[in-house]
Design a protein around this motif. Structure first.
Motif, PDB file in Angstrom:
ATOM      1  N   ARG A 166       0.845  -1.183   0.000  1.00 56.09           N
ATOM      2  CA  ARG A 166       0.000   0.000   0.000  1.00 56.09           C
ATOM      3  C   ARG A 166       0.882   1.236   0.000  1.00 56.09           C
ATOM      4  N   LEU A 167       0.366   2.281  -0.561  1.00 53.93           N
ATOM      5  CA  LEU A 167       1.001   3.586  -0.396  1.00 53.93           C
ATOM      6  C   LEU A 167       0.404   4.234   0.841  1.00 53.93           C
ATOM      7  N   VAL A 168       1.260   4.819   1.669  1.00 53.42           N
ATOM      8  CA  VAL A 168       0.808   5.484   2.891  1.00 53.42           C
ATOM      9  C   VAL A 168       1.430   6.873   2.966  1.00 53.42           C
ATOM     10  N   LEU A 169       0.835   7.710   3.780  1.00 52.09           N
ATOM     11  CA  LEU A 169       1.424   9.017   4.063  1.00 52.09           C
ATOM     12  C   LEU A 169       2.385   8.866   5.234  1.00 52.09           C
ATOM     13  N   ALA A 170       3.622   9.309   5.036  1.00 51.90           N
ATOM     14  CA  ALA A 170       4.608   9.316   6.121  1.00 51.90           C
ATOM     15  C   ALA A 170       4.822  10.752   6.586  1.00 51.90           C
ATOM     16  N   THR A 171       4.844  10.943   7.893  1.00 47.29           N
ATOM     17  CA  THR A 171       5.057  12.268   8.478  1.00 47.29           C
ATOM     18  C   THR A 171       6.037  12.157   9.634  1.00 47.29           C
ATOM     19  N   ALA A 172       6.551  13.309  10.070  1.00 49.63           N
ATOM     20  CA  ALA A 172       7.314  13.336  11.322  1.00 49.63           C
ATOM     21  C   ALA A 172       6.349  13.045  12.479  1.00 49.63           C
ATOM     22  N   LYS A 173       6.854  12.519  13.574  1.00 50.67           N
ATOM     23  CA  LYS A 173       5.987  12.149  14.691  1.00 50.67           C
ATOM     24  C   LYS A 173       5.249  13.323  15.305  1.00 50.67           C
ATOM     25  N   ASN A 174       5.837  14.522  15.196  1.00 54.15           N
ATOM     26  CA  ASN A 174       5.190  15.694  15.792  1.00 54.15           C
ATOM     27  C   ASN A 174       4.332  16.468  14.792  1.00 54.15           C
ATOM     28  N   GLY A 238       9.248  17.557   5.363  1.00 50.72           N
ATOM     29  CA  GLY A 238       7.947  17.556   4.713  1.00 50.72           C
ATOM     30  C   GLY A 238       7.286  16.206   4.902  1.00 50.72           C
ATOM     31  N   VAL A 239       6.120  16.033   4.289  1.00 46.74           N
ATOM     32  CA  VAL A 239       5.444  14.740   4.311  1.00 46.74           C
ATOM     33  C   VAL A 239       5.698  14.051   2.984  1.00 46.74           C
ATOM     34  N   GLY A 240       5.415  12.749   2.912  1.00 50.28           N
ATOM     35  CA  GLY A 240       5.667  12.043   1.665  1.00 50.28           C
ATOM     36  C   GLY A 240       4.820  10.794   1.535  1.00 50.28           C
ATOM     37  N   ILE A 241       4.580  10.397   0.296  1.00 51.67           N
ATOM     38  CA  ILE A 241       3.867   9.159   0.000  1.00 51.67           C
ATOM     39  C   ILE A 241       4.897   8.081  -0.284  1.00 51.67           C
ATOM     40  N   VAL A 242       4.849   7.003   0.485  1.00 49.26           N
ATOM     41  CA  VAL A 242       5.829   5.922   0.339  1.00 49.26           C
ATOM     42  C   VAL A 242       5.114   4.571   0.428  1.00 49.26           C
ATOM     43  N   PRO A 243       5.678   3.528  -0.155  1.00 48.45           N
ATOM     44  CA  PRO A 243       5.123   2.186   0.027  1.00 48.45           C
ATOM     45  C   PRO A 243       5.210   1.788   1.505  1.00 48.45           C
ATOM     46  N   GLU A 244       4.161   1.168   2.006  1.00 50.30           N
ATOM     47  CA  GLU A 244       4.142   0.819   3.424  1.00 50.30           C
ATOM     48  C   GLU A 244       5.278  -0.120   3.795  1.00 50.30           C
ATOM     49  N   SER A 245       5.621  -1.071   2.899  1.00 53.45           N
ATOM     50  CA  SER A 245       6.700  -2.007   3.213  1.00 53.45           C
ATOM     51  C   SER A 245       8.008  -1.257   3.455  1.00 53.45           C
ATOM     52  N   ALA A 246       8.316  -0.279   2.599  1.00 56.88           N
ATOM     53  CA  ALA A 246       9.542   0.507   2.766  1.00 56.88           C
ATOM     54  C   ALA A 246       9.462   1.388   3.998  1.00 56.88           C
ATOM     55  N   ALA A 247       8.300   1.968   4.246  1.00 57.00           N
ATOM     56  CA  ALA A 247       8.134   2.850   5.408  1.00 57.00           C
ATOM     57  C   ALA A 247       8.342   2.081   6.707  1.00 57.00           C
ATOM     58  N   ARG A 248       7.761   0.898   6.797  1.00 53.47           N
ATOM     59  CA  ARG A 248       7.902   0.116   8.035  1.00 53.47           C
ATOM     60  C   ARG A 248       9.337  -0.361   8.222  1.00 53.47           C
ATOM     61  N   ARG A 249      10.008  -0.655   7.122  1.00 52.03           N
ATOM     62  CA  ARG A 249      11.401  -1.090   7.226  1.00 52.03           C
ATOM     63  C   ARG A 249      12.287   0.017   7.798  1.00 52.03           C
ATOM     64  N   ASN A 250      11.933   1.266   7.522  1.00 51.92           N
ATOM     65  CA  ASN A 250      12.757   2.397   7.969  1.00 51.92           C
ATOM     66  C   ASN A 250      12.155   3.150   9.161  1.00 51.92           C
ATOM     67  N   GLN A 251      11.014   2.714   9.650  1.00 53.62           N
ATOM     68  CA  GLN A 251      10.296   3.485  10.669  1.00 53.62           C
ATOM     69  C   GLN A 251      11.080   3.621  11.969  1.00 53.62           C
ATOM     70  N   ALA A 252      11.665   2.543  12.433  1.00 56.98           N
ATOM     71  CA  ALA A 252      12.366   2.587  13.721  1.00 56.98           C
ATOM     72  C   ALA A 252      13.567   3.534  13.677  1.00 56.98           C
ATOM     73  N   ASP A 253      14.286   3.545  12.561  1.00 55.26           N
ATOM     74  CA  ASP A 253      15.491   4.364  12.455  1.00 55.26           C
ATOM     75  C   ASP A 253      15.199   5.840  12.190  1.00 55.26           C
ATOM     76  N   THR A 254      14.039   6.126  11.582  1.00 53.98           N
ATOM     77  CA  THR A 254      13.774   7.499  11.152  1.00 53.98           C
ATOM     78  C   THR A 254      12.708   8.206  11.979  1.00 53.98           C
ATOM     79  N   GLY A 255      11.976   7.476  12.804  1.00 60.05           N
ATOM     80  CA  GLY A 255      10.983   8.099  13.666  1.00 60.05           C
ATOM     81  C   GLY A 255       9.785   8.675  12.937  1.00 60.05           C
ATOM     82  N   ILE A 256       9.367   8.039  11.853  1.00 60.69           N
ATOM     83  CA  ILE A 256       8.222   8.547  11.109  1.00 60.69           C
ATOM     84  C   ILE A 256       6.922   7.939  11.633  1.00 60.69           C
ATOM     85  N   ARG A 268      -1.654  -1.446  -3.829  1.00 57.17           N
ATOM     86  CA  ARG A 268      -0.819  -1.706  -5.008  1.00 57.17           C
ATOM     87  C   ARG A 268      -0.514  -3.202  -5.124  1.00 57.17           C
ATOM     88  N   GLU A 269      -1.269  -3.880  -5.997  1.00 52.53           N
ATOM     89  CA  GLU A 269      -0.956  -5.277  -6.276  1.00 52.53           C
ATOM     90  C   GLU A 269       0.320  -5.342  -7.103  1.00 52.53           C
TER      91      GLU A 269
END
Length: 309
Positions: A166-174, A238-256, A268-269
């Motif tokens: 899926r595509l998701v919106l990624a933002t900073a935590k604040n 800023g905010v960004g649209i990213v694939p959820e798989s990539a976002a979750r892989r980087n979430q812990a390191d980037t704090g999104i 997205r099939e």
């Protein structure tokens, strides 16, 4: 029609140079021999391929069509030469893969090392292409396998579903959107945006979406990887649209923070495209099975398959 690669190379050089003398020199032919070869091509076609003018030559409309196909033949001949050289060095297989941005930058770097380690005599030529070009590349033989996502015209190719993202919106935590569970993409367009590089599959797709909404993205920076995007987003750029798989892989390191998009296109099939699966060499089938097995083993695939448009 009877012609050889020398004829095609000469024709291409003449079209590039707009001058038969310089083209003959490039191909190490006399002007008389070059002129005779071009006239022979035209006689076989029954058409003029060049306009002869005082300062040189230029292509006629049939000449433009001939050049397009000549370049395709020359490209395939060069690929054949390259492949045979590699086989002479002990190579047993060469796979050409056209894939979209997510595949090239996100999950294939995780999957391919193990595959190549298990198949030491196989080489892979991996190229990032837009979804539409991927299907055309497989159809015309420039690629053995294509990897696409979303609704794509498969041009009659076999489409093998292997995962869903899926595509998701990624933002900073604040960020104020971080508290939302779901959001419409249109709501995000007033925010500064972090995007992928121009020409990437995802950025091309989002450009089409915002065109339909009549409001552009406010891009502050464009990057070459989803990891870099997540770092910029986590830092508050800023905010960004990213694939959820990539976002979750980087979430812990980037704090999104991740917010689900309401639009149906966010699902997205993913499909592997081939001309004819049962005609593929065994090592190509092995790569397909490696991809499918990777996601059967529990990697981000909890929706039922759908058909490709």
């Amino acid at each position: 029609m009877q012609f050889d690669l020398t004829d095609l190379r000469l024709f291409e050089s003449t079209a590039d140079e707009g001058n038969m003398t310089r083209a003959a020199q490039r191909q190490h032919l006399s002007l008389a021999a070059a002129s005779a070869r071009i006239k022979s091509l035209e006689a076989q076609c029954g058409l003029s391929l060049f306009y002869r003018e005082a300062r040189g030559v230029r292509l006629t409309p049939p000449g433009e069509a001939f050049l397009y196909h000549a370049r395709g033949v020359l490209r395939q001949a060069e690929l054949l030469r390259s492949d045979l050289q590699e086989y002479g060095g002990g190579l047993r297989g060469h796979l050409r893969v056209f894939a979209n941005t997510t595949a090239v930058t996100d999950f294939l770097p995780e999957i391919l090392p193990g595959f190549l380690s298990a198949h030491p005599k196989i080489n892979i030529d991996l190229q990032e292409k837009p979804n539409a070009e991927i299907a055309h590349g497989v159809l015309d033989g420039r690629a053995d396998i294509g990897i696409v996502a979303g609704r794509v015209d498969t041009l009659g190719l076999q489409a093998i579903h292997f995962s869903t993202d899926r595509l998701v919106l990624a933002t900073a935590k604040n960020h104020r959107f971080a508290r939302r569970k779901k959001i419409a993409f249109a709501e995000t367009l007033d925010e500064d945006a972090v995007g992928m590089q121009h020409g990437s599959t995802l950025q091309t797709f989002l450009a089409q979406v915002v065109d339909s909404l009549g409001k552009p993205l406010k891009l502050r920076i464009q990057l070459s990887s989803f990891e870099a995007m997540c770092r910029m987003i986590g830092a508050g750029v800023g905010v960004g649209i990213v694939p959820e798989s990539a976002a979750r892989r980087n979430q812990a390191d980037t704090g999104i923070a991740l917010v689900e998009l309401l639009e149906p296109w966010s699902v997205r099939e993913r499909f592997i495209l081939v001309r004819k699966r049962d005609a593929l060499p065994h090592y190509a089938e092995a790569l397909i099975e490696t991809l499918c097995a990777h996601y059967r083993n529990g990697v981000m695939d909890d929706r039922a398959p759908t058909t490709v448009a």
